[in-house]
Design a protein around this motif. Sequence first.
Motif, PDB file in Angstrom:
ATOM      1  N   ALA A  51       0.814  -1.222   0.000  1.00  0.00           N
ATOM      2  CA  ALA A  51       0.000   0.000   0.000  1.00  0.00           C
ATOM      3  C   ALA A  51       0.845   1.269   0.000  1.00  0.00           C
ATOM      4  CB  ALA A  51      -0.938   0.003   1.209  1.00  0.00           C
ATOM      5  N   GLY A  52       1.957   1.257   0.725  1.00  0.00           N
ATOM      6  CA  GLY A  52       2.773   2.456   0.811  1.00  0.00           C
ATOM      7  C   GLY A  52       3.437   2.824  -0.501  1.00  0.00           C
ATOM      8  N   SER A 190      -2.131   5.726   0.330  1.00  0.00           N
ATOM      9  CA  SER A 190      -2.193   5.192   1.683  1.00  0.00           C
ATOM     10  C   SER A 190      -1.171   5.930   2.533  1.00  0.00           C
ATOM     11  CB  SER A 190      -1.896   3.685   1.702  1.00  0.00           C
ATOM     12  OG  SER A 190      -1.928   3.166   3.009  1.00  0.00           O
ATOM     13  N   ARG A 192       1.051   6.046   6.416  1.00  0.00           N
ATOM     14  CA  ARG A 192       1.568   5.182   7.476  1.00  0.00           C
ATOM     15  C   ARG A 192       0.582   5.101   8.627  1.00  0.00           C
ATOM     16  NH1 ARG A 192       6.903   3.866   7.267  1.00  0.00           N
ATOM     17  NH2 ARG A 192       8.168   4.910   5.678  1.00  0.00           N
ATOM     18  N   LYS A 193       0.415   3.918   9.146  1.00  0.00           N
ATOM     19  CA  LYS A 193      -0.508   3.718  10.263  1.00  0.00           C
ATOM     20  C   LYS A 193       0.218   3.936  11.587  1.00  0.00           C
ATOM     21  CE  LYS A 193      -3.292   0.463   7.623  1.00  0.00           C
ATOM     22  NZ  LYS A 193      -3.813  -0.932   7.533  1.00  0.00           N
TER      23      LYS A 193
END
Length: 318
Positions: A51-52, A190, A192-193
Amino acid sequence: MAQEHNSGLNPSTRIGMLNTVINHEKVSSYRETAWPPRSYSSMAEILGNEAGLAIYRRFATLNAQNLLYLQSELINLEAELKKLVLDDSSSDDEQRRVFQSDIGALKSAPADATAGKQWRKILEIRVKLKEYNDALLQHSHLYQLPEANSHDLRVLREWYGDPDLGALFLPLPEGNAWNEEMTKDLVALSVRKTDGDVFTRWITEKIMPKYHQKIGYKLRKTTANGIYDYRDSKFNSTANTISIILSSLIPPASIFALYYVNHTPVRLGLIMIFSAILAACLAIFTAARRVEIFAATVALASVQVVFIGTNNGGSTVP
């Protein structure tokens, strides 16, 4: 099997979104059993599964230019509509004069006659206005997308430029999509979580690449795409643990120091120092807003002032 390449790039230093690192040997062999290297398919698999690395052009200039064109078209249509309204309102035809207060008469006017020009223009404007509004909202949403993370972008560029993987397979000008001069126009789909604090970003972007280069790559296995995957949740947990420990130590440490100091000016200086330390810790280890940091430092300073007011002398060690 893919031939060994001599790109001079160290796979163990490649950290991106979720702290991913490309392992070239595994990626190369994996590509031969799935998608051919140097192709849209192989690149789409990387961008789709990591995703990144889903980084694309915003085309900010083209979108702005399109909005300008639509805006100009609407301005001209608006001027044409105003002229038609004036013509109808000053017409000798009684039916046309009531268009401004009778929508039924306006809509029922013969479409192929002079009386029907105003309604036809309204319908034309309605279509163009919807197109403009949609483009305007889409352009607004594009600006809300996060900028591409520098480390994720570096991973993508290294993959694309590697002889065994991307090898700059796109013809120009397509191949310029991720060049340095396009950096400001690149967005990530996306983010970063992480909690977004300075400490967590420092860990993920500075410490983890070095850790992986020295130790991490020996302890972890790659995914099917040849990616080393470090979950951001663990970095969040580390930062949260440190911030909790510090938040529990700073207030009692300040009281402890003030207890053993008798000189009032020194005590006031210590209040300033511990308040600054707390503010710095909140700014570095948390994503607290300025107003929240201000409130916390004021609360700590208040506690210290109350302590000074109730304890005028320090204790001595026998």
